[in-house]
Design an enzyme around this catalytic site. Structure first.
Site, short mmCIF file in Angstrom:
data_model
loop_
_atom_site.label_atom_id
_atom_site.label_comp_id
_atom_site.label_asym_id
_atom_site.label_seq_id
_atom_site.Cartn_x
_atom_site.Cartn_y
_atom_site.Cartn_z
N LYS A 70 0.89 -1.21 -0.07
CA LYS A 70 0.07 0.13 -0.05
C LYS A 70 0.85 1.26 -0.20
O LYS A 70 1.74 1.28 0.70
CB LYS A 70 -0.90 0.12 1.18
N ASP B 130 -3.50 4.57 -2.03
CA ASP B 130 -4.40 4.84 -1.13
C ASP B 130 -4.29 6.63 -1.06
O ASP B 130 -3.82 6.90 -0.29
CB ASP B 130 -4.03 4.22 0.24
N LYS C 39 -7.43 8.35 -1.43
CA LYS C 39 -8.76 8.81 -0.90
C LYS C 39 -9.28 9.94 -1.61
O LYS C 39 -9.28 11.06 -1.10
CB LYS C 39 -8.46 8.98 0.45
N ASP D 190 -13.70 14.81 -4.48
CA ASP D 190 -13.63 16.22 -5.02
C ASP D 190 -14.80 16.22 -5.85
O ASP D 190 -15.57 14.93 -5.63
CB ASP D 190 -12.44 16.21 -5.92
N PRO E 172 -17.34 15.32 -8.98
CA PRO E 172 -17.16 13.94 -9.88
C PRO E 172 -16.37 14.23 -11.02
O PRO E 172 -15.69 12.92 -11.36
CB PRO E 172 -18.72 13.78 -10.26
N ASN E 173 -16.33 15.16 -11.70
CA ASN E 173 -15.54 15.36 -12.86
C ASN E 173 -13.96 15.38 -12.66
O ASN E 173 -13.16 14.55 -13.39
CB ASN E 173 -15.73 16.73 -13.69
N THR F 215 -11.10 5.59 10.72
CA THR F 215 -11.33 4.96 12.11
C THR F 215 -10.88 6.06 13.08
O THR F 215 -11.18 5.85 14.31
CB THR F 215 -10.44 3.74 12.22
N ARG G 239 2.89 -1.13 11.00
CA ARG G 239 4.12 -1.38 11.77
C ARG G 239 4.41 -2.56 12.27
O ARG G 239 5.55 -3.11 12.56
CB ARG G 239 3.82 -0.21 12.91
O1 C5P Z 1 1.10 0.60 11.20
P1 C5P Z 1 -0.46 0.37 10.99
O2 C5P Z 1 -0.81 -1.30 10.84
O3 C5P Z 1 -1.43 0.67 12.21
O4 C5P Z 1 -0.91 0.86 9.72
C1 C5P Z 1 -2.30 0.80 9.22
C2 C5P Z 1 -2.15 1.41 7.69
O5 C5P Z 1 -3.57 1.61 7.28
C3 C5P Z 1 -1.70 2.95 7.68
O6 C5P Z 1 -1.32 3.12 6.61
C4 C5P Z 1 -3.03 3.72 8.06
O7 C5P Z 1 -2.72 5.11 7.35
C5 C5P Z 1 -4.21 2.90 7.25
N1 C5P Z 1 -5.50 2.92 7.72
C6 C5P Z 1 -5.81 2.87 8.97
N2 C5P Z 1 -7.33 3.25 9.32
C7 C5P Z 1 -8.08 3.69 8.36
C8 C5P Z 1 -7.79 3.77 7.03
C9 C5P Z 1 -6.40 3.64 6.88
O8 C5P Z 1 -5.02 2.75 9.83
N3 C5P Z 1 -9.23 3.78 8.60
#
Ligand code: C5P
Length: 235
Positions: free
Chosen positions: A32, A59, A61, A64, A66-67, A118, A210
């Protein structure tokens, strides 16, 4: 049916750090690339990963009119990524315009939506965004909008997967971050689940950063997480 897998979040600032991590992996993986890396290194980081045989979830996200989202999807299709995403908060027409562009480009990439970040709590939802419905209902409603718009799935918490699958079907994909093996540090993630729990809850893809990238042996950590998530299906 989409093959389940572990997606490794390359949350780095430079290609050098990415190379150092991936040098420890003897086979191509699903990666990712987020804003941190893409805004520094640009499209060349995606080209590099694809040249090395890795799959890429870009990723960024999109959110904006639609166009403009259609234009962003068109530009990203040229990079041959495997997955990209939009913010469901942009509405059905915006998501539809992205989905139509994907078809127009004859791309096989998956287009998925972020339901709610989240980091958004019930309190933020009510007091800042003025959304009175509970978070779980909002997530389900946004996921349902994403399906209506022709998207293939959503990013959500693994804890929300059973509800989403129940209402939107088994084939509607769920991509779930917030994964921590039982013995790993939580860091800033709040609602975490183990890879085994994510499997039991029915996640299609887990996104792990991580616990793999900061492990003393990242490849060993990756294999252990993959085995725990895929169970018997591991290949
Ligand atoms: O290091 P870790 O396992 O926490 O990384 C989770 C990845 O998922 C990060 O790149 C974070 O930006 C992404 N992410 C997240 N929660 C979300 C959407 C994306 O932790 N709701």
């Amino acid at each position: 049916m989409t093959k389940k897998d572990v997606i490794v979040a390359l949350d780095y600032q430079s290609k050098k750090e990415v190379e150092a991590l991936l040098a420890q992996f003897p086979e191509p993986i699903y990666t990712k690339v987020g804003m941190e890396l893409f805004y520094r290194e640009g499209p060349s980081i995606v080209n590099y990963l694809k040249d090395q045989g890795h799959r890429v979830f870009l990723d960024l996200k999109f959110h904006d009119i639609p166009n403009t989202v259609a234009g962003a999807v068109r530009s990203v299709c040229a990079l041959n990524v495997d997955m990209m995403n939009v913010q469901a908060a942009g509405g059905i027409q915006m998501m539809e315009s992205g989905a139509k562009e994907l078809l127009a480009q004859k791309s096989n990439a998956l287009l998925i939506a972020i339901t709610m970040l989240t980091s958004t709590s019930d309190e933020i939802l009510k007091e800042e965004l003025l959304i009175q419905e509970p978070l779980s209902e909002t997530v389900l409603h946004y996921a349902s909008n994403s399906k209506k718009a022709g998207l293939q799935g959503v990013v959500c918490s693994a804890l929300e997967v059973p509800l989403i699958k129940k209402h939107l079907g088994e084939d509607f994909l769920t991509v779930t971050p917030g994964i921590r093996p039982a013995d790993a540090a939580k860091g800033d993630q709040v609602r975490v689940v183990t890879p085994e729990e994510a499997r039991a809850l029915g996640s299609d893809f887990i996104v792990v950063g991580r616990p793999i990238t900061k492990a003393p042996d990242p490849y060993a950590a990756y294999l252990a997480i993959r085995r725990a998530f895929l169970g018997e299906d591991v290949s």
